[in-house]
Design an enzyme around this catalytic site. Structure first.
Site, PDB file in Angstrom:
ATOM      1  N   LYS A   1       0.655  -1.484   0.156  1.00  0.00           N
ATOM      2  CA  LYS A   1      -0.277  -0.090  -0.433  1.00  0.00           C
ATOM      3  C   LYS A   1       0.593   1.059   0.119  1.00  0.00           C
ATOM      4  CE  LYS A   1      -4.150  -1.455   2.979  1.00  0.00           C
ATOM      5  NZ  LYS A   1      -5.116  -1.472   1.844  1.00  0.00           N
TER       6      LYS A   1
ATOM      7  N   ARG B   1     -10.380 -12.126   2.338  1.00  0.00           N
ATOM      8  CA  ARG B   1     -11.366 -12.185   1.734  1.00  0.00           C
ATOM      9  C   ARG B   1     -10.302 -13.536   2.258  1.00  0.00           C
ATOM     10  NH1 ARG B   1     -11.480  -9.381  -4.051  1.00  0.00           N
ATOM     11  NH2 ARG B   1     -11.025  -7.963  -2.533  1.00  0.00           N
TER      12      ARG B   1
END
Ligand code: BES
Ligand code: MN
Ligand code: ZN
Length: 467
Positions: A245, A319
């Protein structure tokens, strides 16, 4: 730190209270008689009777000067009472004791908001302390007690999420779960490997601090008709992994275990609230870091139960850990409903912003129950669609699924994430709460303080105690 403010109840309004809060209605009439020209005073200050309005009046007291805080309650709806309760606590920051003449209406939500507004997270002694004590005059014991249980559970979830990731790793989170007051079982990395939790292991393998799966169990005293499984995302820091990120996004990612924190806090509060359902909590905890041992974009992993996933973006890690836990719940725990909660996608902040969380569900009754509980509890949820047309976004040519869309044909990042999770939930009623937008507050306002919000604790406790 937990909420330091105490909450107690007295039957009568004491006439020597140094700080006394008294509600008034839209006609500017106070709820109790005061030796003050209240309507004139309120008119002078152009008060309108709105929730959140407070007019402070000095009054003579034996031995000094006290203060009366006249507070508006608007239409006395739960929403208005939350605003009023939070405003009072904020107004008396740093003071000793506030005696509050309780308003007409739902005293529980009023007291809950007053306590939540006292929440602060400080490292060391920085900042002003909240009011030491709230004394509710003329309120019932039971609503104030329940308000306290819920507010302290929210505060615990906030504390866990606000803790810096230098302190907080998966093993630390498992230890905190062990303090929740319910039986806890923890999978360390060896046991995760032995049992085939390939998603949790893959996300955790870039970090020097190994992953954990945490299971918490609540069994009510009376035999329960329903068994609910709550699954929380427990990423103790999300750097993105090798799909790193940018700094501006990364600095907020210590709260990426907010869903897991909610699960721990909810499990810890169920006994005190006498929730009538059996609840199992699962927290899938890992630290997502880039390193020489990290998983790579293009790796294929095998989840609990055997499904394979091509990891095209290591920053879509939530996820992956949730998929293992959902598959485990379906295969082993035999639940009547599964609800997961996760700071899953930046995309949901674009869709719903910072005040409303997303609920996705394969079951209309479950979605409705959660939406209604959210409305009542003050954690607002909006149902999002599981759009079947977008399912091809997750196709992979080499594995059962890809963890993100390879191109940009479909978009809808929060929806495709939910579609991914659905693949692992089995045929059971399942709901997914994407709380990436609401998990963290950028302002100190009302019941919120800057940082983690504990969003999800109130709605889940409301939903689970309804039966
Ligand atoms: N933890 C983030 C989501 C997030 C973003 C939470 C901002 C709170 C604030 C999640 O793991 C993530 O990185 N999601 C990616 C998914 C993408 C790679 C498909 C995102 O939203 O960009
Ligand atoms: Mn991520
Ligand atoms: Zn994440």
């Amino acid at each position: 730190m937990p909420i330091e403010t105490t909450a107690t109840v007295v039957a009568e309004v004491p006439d020597d209270a140094e700080l006394l809060a008294v509600p008034y209605d839209a006609g500017l009439r106070p709820a109790v008689e005061l030796h003050l020209p209240v309507p004139d005073l309120l008119a002078h200050y152009e008060a309108k009777g709105e929730a959140g309005e407070i007019v402070e009046v000095p009054v003579a007291r034996p031995g000094g000067v006290g203060r009366v805080l006249l507070y508006g309650v608007g239409d006395a709806s739960p929403r208005a009472l939350r605003t009023a309760g939070a405003a009072l606590t904020r107004k008396v920051k740093g003071r000793d004791t506030l005696t509050v003449v309780a308003p007409d209406g739902d005293v529980r939500v009023f007291a809950e908001a007053a306590l939540l507004a006292a929440y602060t997270f400080r490292i060391g002694d920085a900042g002003r302390k909240p009011v030491r004590a709230l004394v509710f005059a003329g309120a019932g014991e039971e609503p104030v007690r329940r308000a306290e249980i819920v507010a302290r559970a929210v505060a615990l979830a906030r504390d866990l999420a606000n803790t810096p990731s230098s302190v907080k790793d998966p093993a630390w989170l498992a230890e905190r779960a062990g303090e929740a007051g319910v039986p806890v079982e923890v999978w360390d990395e060896e046991r995760l490997r032995a049992d085939g939790f390939g998603g949790i292991l893959a996300v955790g393998m870039g970090s020097s601090r190994p992953p954990r799966l945490i299971r918490l169990s609540y069994v009510p005293e009376e035999p329960a008709a329903r068994h609910v499984v709550l699954v929380g995302k427990g990423i103790t820091f999300d750097s993105g992994g090798l799909s790193l990120k940018p700094t501006d996004n990364m600095k907020f990612q210590k709260t990426d275990m907010a869903g897991g924190a909610v699960v721990i806090a909810v499990l810890g509060a169920l006994a005190a609230l006498k929730a009538p359902v059996r609840v199992t909590g699962l927290v899938a905890a890992a630290e997502n870091m880039p390193s020489g041992t990290a998983q790579r974009p293009s790796d294929v992993i095998t989840h609990y139960g055997g499904r394979t996933v091509e990891v095209l973006n290591t920053d879509a890690e939530g996820r992956l850990v949730l998929a293992d836990a959902l598959a485990y719940a379906d295969a082993v725990l035999d639940p009547d409903a599964v609800v997961d909660i996760a700071t899953l996608t930046g995309a949901i902040t674009v869709a719903l912003g910072r005040n409303v969380g997303a609920v996705y569900s394969t079951d209309d009754a479950l979605a409705k129950g959660l939406e209604e509980a959210g409305q009542a509890a003050g954690d607002r949820l909006w149902r999002m669609p599981l759009i079947e047309d977008y399912k091809p976004a997750l196709e992979s040519s080499i594995a059962d699924l890809a963890n993100v869309e390879a191109g940009a044909r479909f978009g809808a990042g929060s929806i495709t994430a939910a579609l991914f999770l659905r693949e692992f939930a089995g045929d059971r009623p399942w709901a997914h709460l994407d709380v990436a937008g609401v998990g963290r507050s950028t302002v100190d306002e009302g019941v919120l303080s800057k940082g983690a919000t504990g969003f999800g604790v109130r709605v889940l406790l409301e939903w689970l105690t309804k039966g």
